[in-house]
Enzyme design. Structure first.
Site, PDB file in Angstrom:
ATOM      1  N   ASP A  22       0.891  -1.127  -0.082  1.00  0.00           N
ATOM      2  CA  ASP A  22      -0.054   0.051  -0.062  1.00  0.00           C
ATOM      3  C   ASP A  22       0.825   1.265  -0.024  1.00  0.00           C
ATOM      4  OD1 ASP A  22      -2.050   1.706  -0.107  1.00  0.00           O
ATOM      5  OD2 ASP A  22      -3.106   0.725   1.695  1.00  0.00           O
TER       6      ASP A  22
HETATM    7  C1  BGC Z   1      -4.787   3.554   0.095  1.00  0.00           C
HETATM    8  C2  BGC Z   1      -5.059   2.581  -1.222  1.00  0.00           C
HETATM    9  C3  BGC Z   1      -4.718   3.220  -2.694  1.00  0.00           C
HETATM   10  C4  BGC Z   1      -3.414   3.905  -2.426  1.00  0.00           C
HETATM   11  C5  BGC Z   1      -3.019   4.560  -3.705  1.00  0.00           C
HETATM   12  C6  BGC Z   1      -3.625   4.271  -0.057  1.00  0.00           C
HETATM   13  O1  BGC Z   1      -3.681   5.310   0.827  1.00  0.00           O
HETATM   14  O2  BGC Z   1      -4.962   2.754   1.186  1.00  0.00           O
HETATM   15  O3  BGC Z   1      -6.113   1.714  -1.270  1.00  0.00           O
HETATM   16  O4  BGC Z   1      -4.887   2.319  -3.650  1.00  0.00           O
HETATM   17  O5  BGC Z   1      -3.477   4.969  -1.606  1.00  0.00           O
HETATM   18  O6  BGC Z   1      -3.856   5.883  -3.851  1.00  0.00           O
END
Ligand code: BGC
Length: 747
Positions: free
Chosen positions: A233
């Site tokens: 993530d």
């Molecule tokens: C989120 C993800 C997301 C990623 C990219 C993170 O803060 O938890 O779900 O895909 O950011 O935006």
């Protein structure tokens, strides 16, 4: 020419530095390219629309703008459709838009379990149930990947709250992990073979998901056969070397620490093959997505229509007294009350936030449908009281035959990054509803919310309640279609609506403290808890009404193999309108099987039937559907015994039942000195040996009374020597040796 033809397939020799560079991105949304050997991969959020940021460096929080794309209903809504075919078509549309917007991988679907209604990100997830989540998630992945775009299933794993999400340790026992929190991921990985999985921010039992070898290597790859890329993530990596060693292939966004990988290899702290493997997987992903047919554009109208169809299929009719719905707009004046009818809330905040291609409001759609339709805002979205607006709404409603009251959570109430602290609607909205109900003969409430809201305190003031969730950009017109009877509601609850927050099983633990959250309720999440204990709920899992009635009959179960069955029943539409029924199959367990929830969803089918029509609906059940995770054995176990197949319209509306007998997996625990008398007696060989050798002792005082016998059954054999009934340590050792001999047990 497809993009695959432009990508060389031979790797060539990559240097250690080049391989290390492949294991992190080169910017927020792009992986690193290496010479002409490995092209960059472009990623975009997900999950319910493409968030493609092209200006500046972009961000992971949905703070800066993105290019317009269709905002499909977020998973809270799409999941409520219980329609895998629809989810697949939405997946295909997402892929088409991703391709047109220059993205190779969509960061979605999100398949975490809704453990608490307070989780700020519940709108991005499907359900409290892993079976339903798995089927819907797999359908989206299949849809996305059918066009060659990669899907990235997230957030692996046990990311069920936003509070302290980057540090919290989710402390969960393994059986609960396997049966609840990993089960949907497992199903999707095995069934839909996603190209990527995103590891979550949190720790699991003290180890960060991104640095967890058990999770990323043993389970995901070793047991489930995942052959794609594990991407962190955004910002989830804390220790580059530990993460890579654990099985994480790609750090996003880059932290500029590739040199740490190189240094660790040179210092002998990280084997180079681990780096080669991760780099190879990233290269494979680049090759896989290069096969996508590039799209220049998509049909904006057609995708908007699909978003509308999805929103129609997702809204759940919770209540409909006096058949107030569908509305007869010609017969009465209709008052539309509530700012949310005019300023729709249709998606949540955070990284999933999409800039829609257009936006329908329910008020626009309703005023176009009925000449005698009036509007009043009634409340302010910021929750501040405004007596003038409330009075105006009451006046408007008092002049109407029916009031459609649009209520819901303001955008600020729920988002990625924080959890809610209550499940109540804003007080000003409830006050308004009470006032409208006092002055207008019929009241219909339409709800807009991403996480469940409590209805217990106000639902008596409504004749009907339509839960529209966050319905995406076409939600407004879809809601009008449902209210007006252009189509019949067909959504079903994917999560229980509790009477009170305190009735939710995780309530005593959520969201934890001191960096830990205990999953103390174990497997008893949602209906697994409520139905086991028989607690009162406002609306049960699986519930949803429509404008007709369905009857169930003729349940037939056929054994098709060892621990395999085919289940069929007939469903008939006995009312006056075309509508869809979601036929749900649960398995219920015998009470003396190992402690289990009362019943668990194991199948569902959505069928559309014209008035008067009927159809046969079929399911299959396999050993896994009745299996449980044995920590002692380190695997799934299927017990021999009877269980019940239940078919019905919700977890609390079971219409048909049949009993089945399972042969089981034949596994019998090995006997030892600490096995109890009961375990010895129930064991096919141990029971015989014990009876032959110890007949006199067993017919003595201990067995003369049922209570004493029950007591004795629970005592390990080795302990009997203490009680002076002739079972010396030597005798016990002899018994163990005899049973091992006869049974071929190797201890
Ligand atoms: C989120 C993800 C997301 C990623 C990219 C993170 O803060 O938890 O779900 O895909 O950011 O935006």
């Amino acid at each position: 020419m497809t993009r695959s033809e432009s990508v060389p397939t031979a790797t060539g020799e990559l240097s250690l530095e080049e391989k290390a560079s492949l294991t992190s991105g080169d910017s927020t949304w792009r992986t690193t390219a290496v010479r002409d050997v490995v092209p960059a991969i472009r990623l975009a959020d997900g999950p319910h629309g493409i968030r493609r940021q092209v200006r500046g460096s972009g961000d992971a929080l949905g703070l800066t703008d993105s290019v317009p794309a269709t905002c499909f209903p977020p998973s809270v809504a799409l999941g409520s459709s219980w329609d895998a075919g629809l989810a697949r078509r939405v997946g295909e549309a997402l892929a088409r838009e991703a391709s047109a917007l220059g993205a190779d991988v969509v960061l979605g679907p999100g398949v975490n379990i809704k453990r608490s209604p307070l989780c700020g990100r519940n709108f991005e997830y499907f359900s409290e149930d892993p079976h339903l989540t798995g089927i819907m998630g797999a359908a989206i992945v299949t849809g996305i990947q059918s066009l060659g775009i990669g899907a990235c299933v997230k957030h692996f794993a046990v990311n069920n709250q936003e509070t302290d999400r980057m540090r919290i340790s989710a402390d969960v026992d393994e059986r609960t992990l396997r049966e609840i929190y990993l089960a949907a991921f497992e199903y999707i990985v095995r069934d839909a073979r996603p190209h990527a999985v995103m590891s979550s921010y949190n720790k699991i039992n003290g180890v960060y998901a991104s640095e967890n070898p058990w999770l990323l290597t043993e389970v995901l790859r070793g047991e489930w056969g995942f052959d794609g890329v594990v991407v962190s993530d955004w910002g989830a990596v804390n220790d580059r070397v530990a993460a890579l060693a654990a099985g994480l292939d790609l750090e996003m966004p880059p932290t500029g620490t590739d040199q740490e990988i190189v240094a660790a290899v040179r210092a002998g702290r990280l084997p180079e093959p681990a780096v080669t493997l991760a780099a190879e997987r990233v290269r494979t992903l680049a090759r896989r997505v290069s096969a996508a047919e590039p799209a220049d554009d998509w049909d904006i109208d057609a995708h908007h229509e699909l978003a509308r169809e999805a929103a129609r299929g997702s809204a759940v009719l919770l209540k409909n007294e006096h058949s107030v719905l569908p509305l007869d707009v010609a017969a009465q004046r209709v008052a539309v009350v509530g700012e949310l009818a005019r300023s729709p809330r249709y998606q949540g905040h955070g990284s999933s936030h999409v800039v829609p291609t257009r936006l329908d409001s329910a008020w626009d759609a309703l005023k176009a449908a009925g000449p005698d339709t009036t509007f009043a805002a009634g409340y302010r979205l910021d929750g501040e009281p405004d007596g003038r607006l409330a009075r105006e709404a009451a006046e408007t409603a008092s002049a109407a035959g029916v009031a459609l009251v649009f209520l819901g959570l303001p955008g600020e109430a729920e988002s990625e990054g924080f959890d809610r602290t209550s499940i109540d609607l804003p007080g000003v909205q409830i006050d308004l509803l009470r006032e409208v109900a006092r002055v207008c003969p019929r009241v219909v409430v339409v709800l807009a919310n991403g996480g469940v809201v409590s209805v217990a305190d106000w639902q008596d003031d409504a004749d009907a309640i339509l839960e529209a969730w966050l319905p995406g950009q076409a939600g407004g017109s879809a809601i009008a279609d449902l209210l007006l009877g252009v189509c019949s509601p067909s959504g079903r609850l994917t999560e229980t609506i509790p009477n009170r927050l305190a009735d939710v099983p995780s309530h005593l633990h959520f969201p934890g403290s001191d960096g830990h959250v205990a999953y103390g309720e174990g497997r008893y999440v949602g209906y697994r808890y409520h139905d086991t204990l028989g607690t009162d709920v406002a609306y049960p899992f699986g519930h949803g009404l429509t404008y007709t009635r369905f009857e169930y009959s003729d349940l037939a179960v056929r054994e098709t193999g060892a621990n395999e069955w085919a289940v069929e029943c007939t469903v008939a539409n006995t009312g006056g309108r075309t509508a869809s029924e979601v036929v749900q199959l649960y398995v219920a367990f015998d009470e003396d099987m190992p402690t289990r929830p009362r019943h668990e969803l194991r199948g569902f089918t959505k069928v559309e039937l014209a008035a008067g029509a009927g159809t046969r609906v079929s399911f299959t059940l396999s050993g896994r559907d009745i299996a449980w995770w044995s920590v002692a054995r380190g695997g799934w176990r299927i017990d021999a015994g009877t269980f019940t197949v239940e078919v019905g319209a919700s977890s609390r509306d079971i219409r048909l039942r049949a009993e089945l007998t399972a042969a089981g997996d034949g596994h019998v625990d090995a006997l030892g000195r600490m096995s109890t008398l009961g375990e010895w007696l129930d064991h096919p060989v141990g029971g015989r040996v014990l009876k032959e050798r110890l007949a006199p002792a067993l017919t003595g005082t201990a067995v003369s009374s049922p209570a004493l016998f029950a007591l004795a059954r629970g005592i390990p054999l080795a302990k009997f020597s203490t009680f002076g009934i002739g079972l010396t340590t030597e005798v016990v050792d002899d018994l163990v040796a005899a049973v091992r001999n006869l049974d071929g047990q190797d201890g």
